[in-house]
Write an enzyme that holds these catalytic residues in place. Structure first.
Site, PDB file in Angstrom:
ATOM      1  CG  PHE A 136       1.290   0.142   3.121  1.00  0.00           C
ATOM      2  CD1 PHE A 136       0.907  -1.000   4.238  1.00  0.00           C
ATOM      3  CD2 PHE A 136       0.355   0.214   1.901  1.00  0.00           C
ATOM      4  CE1 PHE A 136       0.027  -1.406   4.164  1.00  0.00           C
ATOM      5  CE2 PHE A 136      -0.707  -0.733   2.109  1.00  0.00           C
ATOM      6  CZ  PHE A 136      -1.002  -1.545   3.002  1.00  0.00           C
ATOM      7  CG  ASP A 213       0.330   7.116   3.786  1.00  0.00           C
ATOM      8  OD1 ASP A 213      -0.501   7.177   4.721  1.00  0.00           O
ATOM      9  OD2 ASP A 213       0.226   6.276   2.853  1.00  0.00           O
ATOM     10  CE1 TYR A 238      -7.741   0.138   6.227  1.00  0.00           C
ATOM     11  CE2 TYR A 238      -8.799   1.535   4.562  1.00  0.00           C
ATOM     12  CZ  TYR A 238      -7.680   0.853   4.995  1.00  0.00           C
ATOM     13  OH  TYR A 238      -6.852   0.598   4.092  1.00  0.00           O
ATOM     14  CE  LYS A 239      -4.419   0.928   7.615  1.00  0.00           C
ATOM     15  NZ  LYS A 239      -3.254   1.326   6.564  1.00  0.00           N
ATOM     16  NE  ARG A 387       0.746  -4.037  11.765  1.00  0.00           N
ATOM     17  CZ  ARG A 387       0.154  -3.541  10.903  1.00  0.00           C
ATOM     18  NH1 ARG A 387       0.808  -2.737  10.158  1.00  0.00           N
ATOM     19  NH2 ARG A 387      -1.212  -3.760  10.773  1.00  0.00           N
TER      20      ARG A 387
HETATM   21  C1  LIG Z   1      -3.292   0.794   5.258  1.00  0.00           C
HETATM   22  C2  LIG Z   1      -2.345   1.681   4.302  1.00  0.00           C
HETATM   23  C3  LIG Z   1      -2.818   1.995   2.998  1.00  0.00           C
HETATM   24  C4  LIG Z   1      -4.027   1.397   2.550  1.00  0.00           C
HETATM   25  O1  LIG Z   1      -4.395   1.893   1.294  1.00  0.00           O
HETATM   26  P1  LIG Z   1      -6.110   1.489   0.741  1.00  0.00           P
HETATM   27  O2  LIG Z   1      -6.196   1.957  -0.652  1.00  0.00           O
HETATM   28  O3  LIG Z   1      -6.871   1.997   1.741  1.00  0.00           O
HETATM   29  O4  LIG Z   1      -6.113  -0.127   0.609  1.00  0.00           O
HETATM   30  C5  LIG Z   1      -1.904   2.721   2.284  1.00  0.00           C
HETATM   31  N1  LIG Z   1      -0.618   3.249   2.690  1.00  0.00           N
HETATM   32  C6  LIG Z   1      -0.335   3.041   4.218  1.00  0.00           C
HETATM   33  C7  LIG Z   1       0.862   3.549   4.635  1.00  0.00           C
HETATM   34  C8  LIG Z   1      -1.122   2.393   4.856  1.00  0.00           C
HETATM   35  O5  LIG Z   1      -0.901   1.895   6.089  1.00  0.00           O
END
Ligand SMILES: *Cc1c(COP(=O)(O)O)cnc(C)c1O
Length: 414
Positions: A136, A213, A238-239, A387
Site C-alpha cells: 500500500f 501490516d 475501520y476496515k 475490487r
Molecule cells: C488501509 C491501509 C492503510 C491506511 O492507513 P491510514 O493511515 O489509516 O490512512 C495503510 N496500509 C495499508 C496496507 C492499508 O490497507
C-alpha cells in the site's frame, strides 16, 4: 453472452439465495445499521459498516461518558482504553497475549513509529529495510521517509501483482545487512495471503526483524502473532473491525522487544508518569510507552462491538465465510463474466486469498462509476480493477450476485 439456463442471472441469484439460507453467519447481517436504498455494499474492506450496537454506544458516549461524567471519564475508563482495547483485539483477532497491543494514531503514524523504532533497534550494522513494490502507498512512503531520515537503504522486492510476496522472494532480498522487513499480510490489491509463519521464520534466521501490516487481514484472516514469533505489527480498525471513519490503528510489539524498542514520537501520554509533567521524557512500561498523545476516544469505542461479534461467532467462522464468498465470486465470474473478458486478478486458491477478490477489465472504470450510480458499491483500483470487498459478517451472497449481474448487464450494454 451469459449462457443458457443454469449459468445466467436467474440461476446466479438462486444459487446466492441457497447459500444465504445455509450461511452460519446470516444472523449477523441484521446486527448492522440498515442502509436505505443500498443494493450491494462491497467495500467493507475500505470502510466497514457500523453495527447497531456501535451507534448505541456512540450515543451513550456522548450522553453519558462525555456529556455527564465529562473529565472524570478519563480516570474512570479512557486512560486505559488504548491498552484495554488493544488487548481485546490481540486476544480475539491477533493471537496475541495481553500487554503487547495498543490502539492509537492513524495507521500511517503507527507504522512510522514502529518501523522507526525497529530500524533504530536493528542498528547501523543492519541498515537495509526490505519492502515490496505491491504494498500500500502509505507503507512504501513511510519506509522511504525513514530511509531519507536515517540513511537506511530500501531493498525492493517485486512480486507478481496478481499474487504477492513469497518466502523465496523475500529470502532473496535478505543479506547480513538486513535490519527490518515490512510486508502486508494480505495484499490490498490482489488479496494474496503472504505465508507469514514461513517468511517470519526465514528472516529471523537471517537476523532481521519483521513488521507485518495487518490492515487487510485483521478481523478476517487469523495471524497468530505470538505463535509465529512476529516482532511487530500494525493494522487498521475501520476496515474489517468496524471502528468507523478515521478510527485509529493498533500496534503490536512482542513483549521480548519492549525494553529495546523506543518509538520516536515521545509524548506525554506515553510517559511513565503522565501527570507528574516533569522536565524529561521517560517511557511508560510496555505498550504504554508506544502511546504518544491523547487517544481518539470517539473513534475507538466502536471497535469493541465488532471485536465482540467476531469473538462470539469465532474468527475461524469469519475466515471460512470469506473464503466461501470469494469462491462464489470466482465461480460466478467463470459462468457469467469470463465471456466478456473479465479476469480474476486475485488468487484462485482459497487458502491464498483474503477477504476480497479483484476483477479486471478494460472498461471497469466506467462500469464502476455506473455501479455506484446504481447503489452497488465496490472499489476501483487503478488501472482497470474492480475490487469486491467481502466482509463476512455484513455481506450476503445475494449482494455479491447482484453486483455481478449488474456488471454483466453493463458490459453487455456495450
Ligand atoms: C488501509 C491501509 C492503510 C491506511 O492507513 P491510514 O493511515 O489509516 O490512512 C495503510 N496500509 C495499508 C496496507 C492499508 O490497507
Amino acid at each position: 453472452m451469459s449462457g443458457g439456463r443454469g449459468t445466467g442471472p436467474a440461476a446466479l441469484r438462486d444459487k446466492a439465495a441457497a447459500l444465504d439460507a445455509t450461511d452460519p453467519l446470516r444472523h449477523c447481517r441484521d446486527l448492522y445499521v440498515p442502509a436505505d436504498g443500498l443494493v450491494a455494499y462491497l467495500d467493507g474492506n475500505s470502510l466497514g459498516r457500523p453495527l447497531r450496537a456501535t451507534a448505541q454506544r456512540i450515543t451513550n458516549l456522548v450522553a453519558h461518558d462525555w456529556g455527564t461524567r465529562l473529565i472524570r471519564s478519563w480516570d474512570e475508563q479512557w486512560m486505559d482504553l488504548p491498552l484495554r482495547l488493544g488487548d481485546r483485539i490481540g486476544e480475539v483477532c491477533l493471537g496475541a497475549a495481553a500487554g503487547q497491543t495498543v490502539v492509537g494514531d492513524s495507521t500511517t503514524v503507527m507504522l512510522y513509529k514502529l518501523l522507526r523504532a525497529a530500524v533504530a533497534a536493528a542498528g547501523p550494522e543492519r541498515p537495509e529495510i526490505v519492502v515490496d513494490t505491491e504494498n500500500f502507498p502509505t507503507d512504501r512512503y513511510v519506509a522511504q521517509g525513514i530511509a531519507d531520515e536515517t540513511g537506511a537503504r530500501l531493498v525492493w522486492v517485486e512480486p507478481d501483482p496478481a499474487k504477492g510476496v513469497t518466502p523465496d522472494l523475500v529470502e532473496a532480498a535478505l543479506t547480513e545487512r538486513t535490519g527490518v522487513v515490512l510486508l502486508s499480510h494480505v495484499a490490498y490489491k490482489s488479496a494474496w495471503i503472504a505465508d507469514l509463519p514461513e517468511i517470519t521464520r526465514r528472516l529471523h534466521d537471517a537476523g532481521a526483524l519483521v513488521l507485518w501490516d495487518l490492515c487487510h487481514s485483521v478481523g478476517v484472516v487469523p495471524s497468530d502473532l505470538d505463535e509465529h514469533d512476529v516482532d511487530l505489527a500494525v493494522g487498521c480498525t475501520y476496515k474489517f473491525l468496524g471502528g468507523g471513519p478515521g478510527a485509529p490503528a493498533f500496534g503490536y510489539v512482542a513483549a521480548r522487544h519492549h525494553e529495546r524498542l523506543r518509538q520516536p514520537i515521545q509524548g506525554w501520554m506515553g510517559h511513565a508518569e503522565p501527570f507528574v509533567m516533569g522536565p524529561d521524557y521517560r517511557p511508560g512500561a510496555g505498550m504504554r510507552g508506544f502511546i504518544s498523545g491523547t487517544p481518539p476516544v470517539l473513534g475507538m469505542v466502536g471497535i469493541e462491538d465488532t471485536v465482540d461479534l467476531i469473538e462470539s461467532v469465532g474468527l475461524d467462522a469469519v475466515r471460512d465465510k470469506a473464503a466461501r464468498l470469494g469462491r462464489f465470486v470466482i465461480e460466478s465470474v467463470d459462468e457469467l463474466l469470463a465471456g466478456h473478458g473479465v479476469r480474476v486478478t486475485s488468487p484462485l486458491v482459497d487458502e491464498q486469498r483474503g477477504g476480497h477478490v479483484t476483477l479486471a477489465h478494460p472498461r471497469f472504470r466506467e462500469v464502476y462509476r455506473e455501479l455506484w450510480a446504481q447503489d452497488v458499491v465496490p472499489d476501483f483500483r487503478e488501472p482497470d480493477g474492480i475490487r469486491l470487498g467481502l466482509s463476512p459478517l455484513s455481506t450476503s451472497y445475494a449482494e455479491v450476485a447482484e453486483a455481478l449481474v449488474r456488471i454483466e448487464a453493463l458490459l453487455s450494454a456495450g
